[in-house]
Design a protein around this motif. Structure first.
Motif, short mmCIF file in Angstrom:
data_model
loop_
_atom_site.label_atom_id
_atom_site.label_comp_id
_atom_site.label_asym_id
_atom_site.label_seq_id
_atom_site.Cartn_x
_atom_site.Cartn_y
_atom_site.Cartn_z
N MET A 1 0.84 -1.17 0.00
CA MET A 1 0.00 0.00 0.00
C MET A 1 0.89 1.24 0.00
O MET A 1 1.89 1.29 0.71
N ALA A 2 0.56 2.22 -0.81
CA ALA A 2 1.35 3.45 -0.93
C ALA A 2 1.11 4.34 0.28
O ALA A 2 0.00 4.44 0.80
N ILE A 3 2.17 4.99 0.72
CA ILE A 3 2.15 5.85 1.91
C ILE A 3 2.85 7.15 1.54
O ILE A 3 3.86 7.14 0.83
N ASP A 4 2.34 8.27 2.04
CA ASP A 4 2.99 9.56 1.81
C ASP A 4 4.29 9.57 2.63
O ASP A 4 4.24 9.56 3.87
N PRO A 5 5.47 9.59 1.99
CA PRO A 5 6.73 9.50 2.74
C PRO A 5 7.01 10.69 3.65
O PRO A 5 7.77 10.59 4.59
N ARG A 6 6.36 11.83 3.38
CA ARG A 6 6.55 13.01 4.22
C ARG A 6 5.49 13.13 5.31
O ARG A 6 5.61 13.96 6.21
N ASN A 7 4.45 12.30 5.21
CA ASN A 7 3.36 12.34 6.18
C ASN A 7 2.78 10.94 6.38
O ASN A 7 1.60 10.71 6.11
N PRO A 8 3.61 10.00 6.85
CA PRO A 8 3.09 8.64 7.04
C PRO A 8 2.16 8.57 8.24
O PRO A 8 2.21 9.43 9.13
N ASP A 9 1.32 7.54 8.27
CA ASP A 9 0.45 7.40 9.43
C ASP A 9 1.31 7.10 10.66
O ASP A 9 2.46 6.64 10.54
N PRO A 10 0.81 7.36 11.85
CA PRO A 10 1.61 7.20 13.07
C PRO A 10 2.19 5.79 13.26
O PRO A 10 3.32 5.65 13.73
N ALA A 11 1.44 4.77 12.90
CA ALA A 11 1.94 3.40 13.08
C ALA A 11 3.14 3.13 12.17
O ALA A 11 4.10 2.47 12.58
N TYR A 12 3.10 3.63 10.95
CA TYR A 12 4.21 3.44 10.01
C TYR A 12 5.45 4.16 10.53
O TYR A 12 6.55 3.59 10.55
N ALA A 13 5.28 5.41 10.96
CA ALA A 13 6.41 6.17 11.49
C ALA A 13 6.98 5.48 12.74
O ALA A 13 8.21 5.40 12.90
N ALA A 14 6.12 4.97 13.59
CA ALA A 14 6.57 4.29 14.81
C ALA A 14 7.36 3.03 14.47
O ALA A 14 8.36 2.71 15.13
N PHE A 15 6.93 2.30 13.44
CA PHE A 15 7.63 1.09 13.02
C PHE A 15 9.08 1.42 12.64
O PHE A 15 9.99 0.67 12.93
N TRP A 16 9.29 2.58 12.01
CA TRP A 16 10.64 3.00 11.62
C TRP A 16 11.46 3.51 12.79
O TRP A 16 12.65 3.76 12.64
N ARG A 17 10.85 3.68 13.96
CA ARG A 17 11.62 4.05 15.15
C ARG A 17 11.99 2.83 15.99
O ARG A 17 12.86 2.91 16.85
N GLU A 18 11.32 1.70 15.76
CA GLU A 18 11.63 0.48 16.49
C GLU A 18 12.98 -0.06 16.01
O GLU A 18 13.42 0.21 14.90
N ARG A 19 13.59 -0.88 16.86
CA ARG A 19 14.89 -1.47 16.53
C ARG A 19 14.69 -2.67 15.60
O ARG A 19 14.18 -3.70 16.03
N HIS A 20 15.07 -2.53 14.35
CA HIS A 20 14.99 -3.61 13.37
C HIS A 20 16.22 -3.57 12.47
O HIS A 20 16.68 -2.49 12.11
N VAL A 21 16.72 -4.74 12.13
CA VAL A 21 17.73 -4.82 11.08
C VAL A 21 16.98 -4.60 9.77
O VAL A 21 15.88 -5.10 9.57
N CYS A 22 17.58 -3.84 8.90
CA CYS A 22 16.97 -3.52 7.61
C CYS A 22 17.84 -4.06 6.49
O CYS A 22 18.91 -4.61 6.73
N THR A 23 17.38 -3.88 5.28
CA THR A 23 18.22 -4.17 4.12
C THR A 23 18.31 -2.91 3.27
O THR A 23 17.39 -2.09 3.24
#
Length: 134
Positions: A1-23
């Motif tokens: 699903m497409a998300i506005d990268p400058r205004n993501p929903d709070p859950a999406y932004a929170a996911f990017w603050r959690e500790r995860h290994v990325c690629t």
């Protein structure tokens, strides 16, 4: 699903603050994808994702080989059914203040300050597309 990268929903932004290994996926000079595990920080307010790394890494060489306009790249993370991808144009930044800022952002997200590295640079991604499932 497409998300506005400058205004993501709070859950999406929170996911990017959690500790995860990325690629990080960068294009090799022959066009094939090079995928490696990395730590990523994402600042939706500026539409910027950052990866800290050594200046002699293959990922840095791939981004630099794309030329001054940068390389088209993607960073991704997942946990269970949740996933998130950021796509955009990457450039390599070497300025001391830019590197220090990226290290601080990494320390906040990952809960540890990386060891000093005089060869550290930042792969800075101007995010143009965000997608995922929460």
């Amino acid at each position: 699903m497409a998300i506005d990268p400058r205004n993501p929903d709070p859950a999406y932004a929170a996911f990017w603050r959690e500790r995860h290994v990325c690629t990080l996926t960068t294009p090799r000079p022959d066009g094939s994808p090079h995928v490696v595990p990395v730590g990523v920080t994402y600042d939706p307010a500026t539409g910027t994702a950052r990866v800290i790394t050594g200046k002699d890494s293959r990922k840095v060489a791939n981004v630099q080989a794309a030329g001054p306009d940068g390389a088209r790249v993607a960073v991704c993370q997942m946990e269970g059914k949740r996933w998130a991808t950021l796509e955009g144009r990457a450039v390599v930044r070497t300025e001391a203040d830019v590197v220090a800022d990226a290290v601080e952002r990494y320390a906040v997200r990952y809960g540890r300050t990386p060891r000093p590295n005089p060869d550290r640079v930042v792969i800075e991604i101007t995010v143009t597309r965000a997608m995922g499932r929460g």
